[in-house]
Design a protein around this motif. Sequence first.
Motif, PDB file in Angstrom:
ATOM      1  N   ALA A   1       0.836  -1.204   0.000  1.00  0.00           N
ATOM      2  CA  ALA A   1       0.000   0.000   0.000  1.00  0.00           C
ATOM      3  C   ALA A   1       0.868   1.249   0.000  1.00  0.00           C
ATOM      4  O   ALA A   1       0.605   2.209  -0.730  1.00  0.00           O
ATOM      5  CB  ALA A   1      -0.932  -0.001   1.212  1.00  0.00           C
ATOM      6  N   LYS A   2       1.930   1.237   0.803  1.00  0.00           N
ATOM      7  CA  LYS A   2       2.824   2.387   0.877  1.00  0.00           C
ATOM      8  C   LYS A   2       3.525   2.623  -0.454  1.00  0.00           C
ATOM      9  O   LYS A   2       3.625   3.759  -0.930  1.00  0.00           O
ATOM     10  CB  LYS A   2       3.850   2.183   1.985  1.00  0.00           C
ATOM     11  N   LYS A   3       4.012   1.538  -1.042  1.00  0.00           N
ATOM     12  CA  LYS A   3       4.720   1.668  -2.318  1.00  0.00           C
ATOM     13  C   LYS A   3       3.776   2.146  -3.414  1.00  0.00           C
ATOM     14  O   LYS A   3       4.150   2.968  -4.265  1.00  0.00           O
ATOM     15  CB  LYS A   3       5.351   0.334  -2.692  1.00  0.00           C
ATOM     16  N   ALA A   4       2.553   1.643  -3.405  1.00  0.00           N
ATOM     17  CA  ALA A   4       1.572   2.036  -4.422  1.00  0.00           C
ATOM     18  C   ALA A   4       1.226   3.517  -4.279  1.00  0.00           C
ATOM     19  O   ALA A   4       1.119   4.239  -5.279  1.00  0.00           O
ATOM     20  CB  ALA A   4       0.311   1.186  -4.301  1.00  0.00           C
ATOM     21  N   PHE A   5       1.067   3.980  -3.040  1.00  0.00           N
ATOM     22  CA  PHE A   5       0.720   5.390  -2.830  1.00  0.00           C
ATOM     23  C   PHE A   5       1.898   6.297  -3.160  1.00  0.00           C
ATOM     24  O   PHE A   5       1.725   7.382  -3.736  1.00  0.00           O
ATOM     25  CB  PHE A   5       0.272   5.608  -1.387  1.00  0.00           C
ATOM     26  N   GLU A   6       3.093   5.848  -2.810  1.00  0.00           N
ATOM     27  CA  GLU A   6       4.288   6.633  -3.132  1.00  0.00           C
ATOM     28  C   GLU A   6       4.414   6.784  -4.656  1.00  0.00           C
ATOM     29  O   GLU A   6       4.694   7.878  -5.159  1.00  0.00           O
ATOM     30  CB  GLU A   6       5.539   5.960  -2.576  1.00  0.00           C
ATOM     31  N   LYS A   7       4.184   5.700  -5.376  1.00  0.00           N
ATOM     32  CA  LYS A   7       4.243   5.755  -6.844  1.00  0.00           C
ATOM     33  C   LYS A   7       3.168   6.688  -7.387  1.00  0.00           C
ATOM     34  O   LYS A   7       3.405   7.470  -8.317  1.00  0.00           O
ATOM     35  CB  LYS A   7       4.061   4.342  -7.424  1.00  0.00           C
TER      36      LYS A   7
END
Length: 216
Positions: free
Chosen positions: A200-206
Amino acid sequence: MLNVNETVKSIQVQGTAGKESIEFSELFMLFNNKYIEPKAKAFERQLKGDVADGISAGFELLTELVDTWDGTGSFTALFNKSFRNRLINLVESKKAKKRSHNTNYDYSIDYPEQETEQPASRDIFEDPKLHTTFDITVDMQPSLLGLLDKFKEKNPEQGGVIDVMIDFHPDMKKYEKTKLLCEYYGVEEYTPIQKKVSRAKKAFEKFLQQNHFPLV
């Protein structure tokens, strides 16, 4: 350890008398010490030192939510999200009031309400594997929250995770953060959801990068 959800339900069942009960006192002290005062103090600069106003807003919100909560989800997560929004509204209200009292030409040229210092940033989560830092000061929050709303439209579950994590305050212990995430997913242990949180964090950061939001 106080079971917040069950305590709130017990207070609601008691009706008017619930606000004078031991349960409400315990709930009040818990939220004041762990959430209301720390988060209000975190907004001290934006509130121009009026931390008491932020604390008062937290007390009012707690009472309101105890009356209106429908018993679903995590009461703690709901309070944290609502309190963050209320503090943002309080800050904006103070800014608007300040502008309305400073309409002369000197003020319009100087723009003293604009911040000149670099906004502070804080870690969303302490686990090195999940380490990402977002700028979430009030001056940037409207943009961040707007992007989060768009992100949640396409990724509701992952967006909900970020919603929970943005509510973490600097004084929170790691186990308190994992507890809120476990409550969001409805599980007892953090390990089974660790990869979901990381994704979730990586997806939001992207998503933020794609929308040209500055990460620090």
